[in-house]
Motif scaffolding. Structure first.
Motif, PDB file in Angstrom:
ATOM      1  N   ILE A  53     -24.613 -43.064 -49.194  1.00  9.53           N
ATOM      2  CA  ILE A  53     -24.930 -43.667 -50.527  1.00  9.53           C
ATOM      3  C   ILE A  53     -25.798 -42.576 -51.486  1.00  9.53           C
ATOM      4  O   ILE A  53     -26.792 -42.219 -50.954  1.00  9.53           O
ATOM      5  CB  ILE A  53     -25.576 -44.962 -50.349  1.00  9.53           C
ATOM      6  CG1 ILE A  53     -24.970 -45.742 -49.455  1.00  9.53           C
ATOM      7  CG2 ILE A  53     -25.955 -45.658 -51.717  1.00  9.53           C
ATOM      8  CD1 ILE A  53     -25.732 -46.075 -47.988  1.00  9.53           C
ATOM      9  N   LEU A  54     -25.301 -42.278 -52.623  1.00  2.95           N
ATOM     10  CA  LEU A  54     -26.149 -41.507 -53.483  1.00  2.95           C
ATOM     11  C   LEU A  54     -27.027 -42.791 -54.479  1.00  2.95           C
ATOM     12  O   LEU A  54     -26.338 -43.189 -55.495  1.00  2.95           O
ATOM     13  CB  LEU A  54     -25.281 -40.672 -54.454  1.00  2.95           C
ATOM     14  CG  LEU A  54     -25.940 -39.875 -55.300  1.00  2.95           C
ATOM     15  CD1 LEU A  54     -27.148 -39.152 -54.568  1.00  2.95           C
ATOM     16  CD2 LEU A  54     -25.267 -39.000 -56.170  1.00  2.95           C
ATOM     17  N   TYR A  62     -32.499 -39.072 -58.206  1.00  5.37           N
ATOM     18  CA  TYR A  62     -31.622 -39.439 -56.856  1.00  5.37           C
ATOM     19  C   TYR A  62     -32.957 -39.875 -56.005  1.00  5.37           C
ATOM     20  O   TYR A  62     -33.899 -39.082 -55.801  1.00  5.37           O
ATOM     21  CB  TYR A  62     -30.914 -38.332 -56.418  1.00  5.37           C
ATOM     22  CG  TYR A  62     -29.660 -37.951 -57.286  1.00  5.37           C
ATOM     23  CD1 TYR A  62     -28.973 -38.652 -58.126  1.00  5.37           C
ATOM     24  CD2 TYR A  62     -29.244 -36.631 -56.973  1.00  5.37           C
ATOM     25  CE1 TYR A  62     -28.116 -38.316 -58.915  1.00  5.37           C
ATOM     26  CE2 TYR A  62     -28.048 -36.056 -57.715  1.00  5.37           C
ATOM     27  CZ  TYR A  62     -27.435 -37.068 -58.632  1.00  5.37           C
ATOM     28  OH  TYR A  62     -26.527 -36.619 -59.465  1.00  5.37           O
ATOM     29  N   VAL A  63     -32.469 -40.753 -55.146  1.00  8.24           N
ATOM     30  CA  VAL A  63     -33.236 -41.139 -53.977  1.00  8.24           C
ATOM     31  C   VAL A  63     -32.737 -40.449 -52.913  1.00  8.24           C
ATOM     32  O   VAL A  63     -31.516 -40.892 -52.347  1.00  8.24           O
ATOM     33  CB  VAL A  63     -33.237 -42.728 -53.909  1.00  8.24           C
ATOM     34  CG1 VAL A  63     -34.328 -43.128 -52.695  1.00  8.24           C
ATOM     35  CG2 VAL A  63     -33.742 -43.437 -54.931  1.00  8.24           C
ATOM     36  N   VAL A  75     -35.755 -30.088 -40.197  1.00 10.15           N
ATOM     37  CA  VAL A  75     -35.650 -31.355 -41.373  1.00 10.15           C
ATOM     38  C   VAL A  75     -34.564 -30.992 -42.442  1.00 10.15           C
ATOM     39  O   VAL A  75     -34.550 -29.723 -42.669  1.00 10.15           O
ATOM     40  CB  VAL A  75     -36.844 -31.409 -41.815  1.00 10.15           C
ATOM     41  CG1 VAL A  75     -36.918 -32.471 -43.026  1.00 10.15           C
ATOM     42  CG2 VAL A  75     -37.914 -31.770 -40.937  1.00 10.15           C
ATOM     43  N   PHE A  76     -33.824 -31.735 -42.849  1.00  8.48           N
ATOM     44  CA  PHE A  76     -32.543 -31.883 -43.697  1.00  8.48           C
ATOM     45  C   PHE A  76     -32.926 -32.721 -44.961  1.00  8.48           C
ATOM     46  O   PHE A  76     -33.593 -33.757 -44.984  1.00  8.48           O
ATOM     47  CB  PHE A  76     -31.335 -32.137 -43.166  1.00  8.48           C
ATOM     48  CG  PHE A  76     -30.801 -30.964 -42.237  1.00  8.48           C
ATOM     49  CD1 PHE A  76     -29.796 -30.039 -43.136  1.00  8.48           C
ATOM     50  CD2 PHE A  76     -30.954 -31.160 -41.128  1.00  8.48           C
ATOM     51  CE1 PHE A  76     -29.171 -29.017 -42.202  1.00  8.48           C
ATOM     52  CE2 PHE A  76     -30.431 -30.024 -40.292  1.00  8.48           C
ATOM     53  CZ  PHE A  76     -29.510 -29.054 -40.697  1.00  8.48           C
ATOM     54  N   LEU A  77     -32.725 -32.436 -46.159  1.00 13.35           N
ATOM     55  CA  LEU A  77     -32.586 -33.075 -47.451  1.00 13.35           C
ATOM     56  C   LEU A  77     -31.266 -33.786 -47.562  1.00 13.35           C
ATOM     57  O   LEU A  77     -30.158 -32.919 -47.679  1.00 13.35           O
ATOM     58  CB  LEU A  77     -33.095 -32.447 -48.745  1.00 13.35           C
ATOM     59  CG  LEU A  77     -33.221 -33.222 -50.069  1.00 13.35           C
ATOM     60  CD1 LEU A  77     -34.198 -34.399 -49.930  1.00 13.35           C
ATOM     61  CD2 LEU A  77     -33.305 -32.150 -51.031  1.00 13.35           C
ATOM     62  N   GLU A  78     -31.149 -34.973 -47.458  1.00 18.04           N
ATOM     63  CA  GLU A  78     -29.759 -35.510 -47.368  1.00 18.04           C
ATOM     64  C   GLU A  78     -29.828 -36.999 -48.319  1.00 18.04           C
ATOM     65  O   GLU A  78     -31.031 -37.585 -48.143  1.00 18.04           O
ATOM     66  CB  GLU A  78     -29.322 -35.850 -46.228  1.00 18.04           C
ATOM     67  CG  GLU A  78     -30.160 -36.513 -45.307  1.00 18.04           C
ATOM     68  CD  GLU A  78     -29.889 -36.381 -43.667  1.00 18.04           C
ATOM     69  OE1 GLU A  78     -28.529 -37.159 -43.443  1.00 18.04           O
ATOM     70  OE2 GLU A  78     -30.464 -36.074 -42.939  1.00 18.04           O
ATOM     71  N   ILE A  79     -28.805 -37.546 -48.481  1.00 12.99           N
ATOM     72  CA  ILE A  79     -28.577 -38.819 -49.102  1.00 12.99           C
ATOM     73  C   ILE A  79     -28.468 -39.733 -47.892  1.00 12.99           C
ATOM     74  O   ILE A  79     -28.185 -39.387 -46.889  1.00 12.99           O
ATOM     75  CB  ILE A  79     -27.268 -38.995 -50.012  1.00 12.99           C
ATOM     76  CG1 ILE A  79     -25.972 -38.841 -49.014  1.00 12.99           C
ATOM     77  CG2 ILE A  79     -27.092 -38.196 -51.013  1.00 12.99           C
ATOM     78  CD1 ILE A  79     -24.685 -39.011 -49.854  1.00 12.99           C
ATOM     79  N   PRO A  80     -28.966 -41.108 -47.999  1.00 10.32           N
ATOM     80  CA  PRO A  80     -29.073 -42.069 -47.024  1.00 10.32           C
ATOM     81  C   PRO A  80     -27.807 -42.275 -46.270  1.00 10.32           C
ATOM     82  O   PRO A  80     -26.658 -42.147 -47.263  1.00 10.32           O
ATOM     83  CB  PRO A  80     -29.526 -43.320 -47.695  1.00 10.32           C
ATOM     84  CG  PRO A  80     -30.294 -43.039 -49.084  1.00 10.32           C
ATOM     85  CD  PRO A  80     -29.559 -41.627 -49.339  1.00 10.32           C
TER      86      PRO A  80
END
Length: 183
Positions: A53-54, A62-63, A75-80
């Motif tokens: 989910i974006l 963006y969350v 550690v990664f930055l990613e969408i839920p």
């Protein structure tokens, strides 16, 4: 896409063996007949499917999440995102995962597309959604789930993608899709 148009490319399963039966995924080893009549082996994971989910706040940010991913030890930055439970509708999964991981509830959840992130060795498919009309409630993380929620400007995310700082495929696809959609 139908394989009726490509019979000269089809591989046929001769025998299939489950070589690993885990909680999240299974691994199969299949013997296949190739289009030229020869035999070969195909090993692949069988995955139940997932959603991603974006979430977009009213101000356009963006969350996203920062989460340690063990296979790559970083550690990664990613969408839920999350796995679809047996018999669960993907849209229901998207709403559930959004609340669990970020604490947000979406007034609107729009389907973007379906992606197959690793077609060479997995059956995994991810249903991508955009969430809007967000209201913050209390997160409901799964037991032993650890992640930070971060708010990111779209331009900042695109810059991080271009710089190679964000490499998660579902996040990249969602961000690029939104860049085109909102253009």
């Amino acid at each position: 896409m139908s394989s009726d148009k490509d019979p000269h490319l089809l591989e046929t399963c001769i025998a299939s063996t489950r070589v690993f039966d885990g909680q999240l995924m299974k691994v199969n080893r299949d013997e296949v007949r190739l289009p030229n009549g020869e035999q070969s082996v195909r090993e692949y994971t069988v995955h139940p499917g997932a959603v991603a989910i974006l979430p977009i706040l009213d101000d356009g940010r963006y969350v996203l999440e920062r989460q340690f991913r063990y296979p790559l030890h970083r550690v990664f930055l990613e969408i839920p995102a999350g796995k679809i439970d047996p018999g669960e509708d993907p849209l229901a999964t998207a709403h559930r995962e959004l609340l669990e991981e970020t604490g947000y509830v979406a007034q609107r959840m729009d389907f973007i597309t379906t992606i197959h992130p690793v077609i060479s060795y997995s059956t995994e498919k991810i249903e991508l959604y955009v969430a809007r009309g967000l209201t913050l409630q209390e997160r409901q993380l799964d037991h032993n789930e650890f992640l930070d929620v971060v708010l990111v400007e779209p331009a900042e995310l695109l810059s991080q993608i271009r710089a190679g700082q964000v490499s998660d495929v579902k996040t990249i696809i969602a961000a690029l899709w939104m860049q085109q959609w909102d253009a």
